[in-house]
Design a protein around this motif. Structure first.
Motif, PDB file in Angstrom:
ATOM      1  N   VAL A 182       0.757  -1.220   0.046  1.00 57.15           N
ATOM      2  CA  VAL A 182      -0.004  -0.070   0.113  1.00 57.15           C
ATOM      3  C   VAL A 182       0.852   1.118  -0.099  1.00 57.15           C
ATOM      4  O   VAL A 182       1.772   1.346   0.860  1.00 57.15           O
ATOM      5  CB  VAL A 182      -0.896  -0.030   1.288  1.00 57.15           C
ATOM      6  CG1 VAL A 182      -1.667   1.316   1.259  1.00 57.15           C
ATOM      7  CG2 VAL A 182      -1.871  -0.983   1.113  1.00 57.15           C
ATOM      8  N   ASN A 224      -0.733  -3.935  -8.949  1.00 57.67           N
ATOM      9  CA  ASN A 224      -1.448  -4.172  -7.913  1.00 57.67           C
ATOM     10  C   ASN A 224      -1.250  -3.430  -6.524  1.00 57.67           C
ATOM     11  O   ASN A 224      -1.253  -3.904  -5.266  1.00 57.67           O
ATOM     12  CB  ASN A 224      -1.741  -5.717  -7.813  1.00 57.67           C
ATOM     13  CG  ASN A 224      -2.561  -6.193  -8.832  1.00 57.67           C
ATOM     14  OD1 ASN A 224      -3.556  -5.792  -9.318  1.00 57.67           O
ATOM     15  ND2 ASN A 224      -1.971  -7.381  -9.165  1.00 57.67           N
ATOM     16  N   ARG A 237      -1.735  -0.567  -4.069  1.00 60.28           N
ATOM     17  CA  ARG A 237      -2.875   0.301  -3.761  1.00 60.28           C
ATOM     18  C   ARG A 237      -2.624   1.449  -3.095  1.00 60.28           C
ATOM     19  O   ARG A 237      -1.585   1.741  -2.572  1.00 60.28           O
ATOM     20  CB  ARG A 237      -3.798  -0.582  -2.352  1.00 60.28           C
ATOM     21  CG  ARG A 237      -4.892   0.227  -2.039  1.00 60.28           C
ATOM     22  CD  ARG A 237      -5.970  -0.686  -1.103  1.00 60.28           C
ATOM     23  NE  ARG A 237      -5.548  -1.436  -0.040  1.00 60.28           N
ATOM     24  CZ  ARG A 237      -5.883  -0.905   1.101  1.00 60.28           C
ATOM     25  NH1 ARG A 237      -6.363   0.336   1.260  1.00 60.28           N
ATOM     26  NH2 ARG A 237      -5.497  -1.308   2.431  1.00 60.28           N
TER      27      ARG A 237
END
Length: 339
Positions: A187, A207, A209
């Motif tokens: 993240v 991918n 975030r």
């Protein structure tokens, strides 16, 4: 003063002039001192006893020594320097500056905070750097454990874990791609920094975030896991928080040497400027390790110290030969008859 008190027995600072003073007792400084000692140079290492990697449980990325605790590496390094005639003196440098030359050879005076001083013919600056953490509460308390900076130093140990990137500067973008190599659960916390559309597309493709709510503080979750508390009151648990710190060469007490410094791009840090083998614009002063190469790991810093040490030894060897030749010629020159 010393992070490992039992390992910090200090030698007596010599009263006579030594060949080299090494300011800094990390990998670069100790390896430079070892090379000088092996060339039978008198060398004193001034060690503040506050290494950058003190919070880390182990050093990584250095063949043979991978996984060794940093205090053990320093202990063995000090022992080897001493075995080759070097001295290790613990103390903070208050000042370092040129002194009056002797028979055409350079001299420098290094004074410690307690008033002791030593004179040397040459100086090797190996003070390392400090990591400037983001102005958010919490990172310092978990530094080197659940808050880390280097994917090569810590990455393998946190592979496949949940990792959060706390953005600090443009350098955080590259930082993110390096940590993405280690985990699928990543993240990116923008924390007020900008992301262009191209970067967003690249992050989406991997991918990664993105959380754009500003971070209030770094907290501890469940006694071991890191977490980020956001300004809206929510928390995001992560196993590790990675931060691209600003890297600042340690310069305390060195103003008198007037060493040139330079800033790295994207506000990454500030270092002592140097050239081949750690030479600087100040004759008689060399720099090695993280003080000039801000991204060097332990192995690279040690190698730089060795190279600087060999280079330092070569120049006084020439000066010693010139002095010996002058003395020999003076001894065989007949006295002129008096008028």
């Amino acid at each position: 003063m010393c992070a490992q008190t039992s390992r910090c027995e200090s030698d007596t600072l010599p009263a006579e002039t030594v060949d080299v003073v090494v300011i800094g007792g990390g990998a670069a400084g100790l390896n430079g001192a070892l090379m000088l000692g092996r060339s039978r140079r008198s060398v004193v290492v001034i060690d503040s006893g506050t290494p950058r990697n003190a919070p880390a449980a182990a050093m990584h990325g250095f063949i043979v020594l991978d996984g060794t605790p940093p205090p053990e590496i320093l202990k063995r390094g000090r022992q080897q320097v001493r075995e080759h005639g070097g001295q290790i003196v613990f103390g903070e440098v208050a000042s370092a500056e040129p002194a009056e030359a002797v028979e055409g050879d350079l001299r420098f005076t290094v004074t410690l905070a307690d008033g002791r001083s030593v004179t040397a013919r040459r100086v090797l600056v190996a003070t390392g750097l400090r990591d400037v953490l983001p102005e958010v509460p919490g990172p310092a308390e978990h530094w080197g454990h659940s808050v880390v900076h280097c994917p090569y130093c810590h990455g393998w140990e946190v592979r496949d874990e949940s990792i959060g990137i706390l953005a600090t500067s443009p350098a955080s973008l590259h930082h993110t791609l390096l940590f993405r190599q280690l985990t699928d659960d990543l993240v990116y916390f923008t924390h007020g920094t900008d992301l262009d559309e191209g970067t967003r597309a690249r992050f989406a493709a991997r991918n990664i975030r993105i959380v754009e709510t500003e971070v209030r503080e770094v907290v501890e979750e469940d006694g071991a896991r890191a977490g980020l508390r956001l300004v809206d009151g929510t928390s995001v648990a992560r196993r590790v928080i990675a931060v691209a710190t600003r890297l600042q060469a340690r310069t305390e007490g060195l103003d008198g040497l007037k060493l040139p410094m330079e800033d790295l791009p994207d506000n990454m840090g500030r270092r002592f400027a140097s050239a081949m083998a750690g030479t600087t614009d100040v004759t008689g002063v060399w720099v090695a390790g993280n003080a000039t190469d801000l991204t060097a790991q332990v192995g690279a810093s040690a190698a730089a110290g060795a190279l600087a040490g060999s280079h330092i030894n070569a120049l006084p060897a020439t000066a010693d030969t010139a002095a010996a030749l002058a003395a020999a010629q003076a001894a065989i020159t007949p006295d002129r008859p008096s008028a």
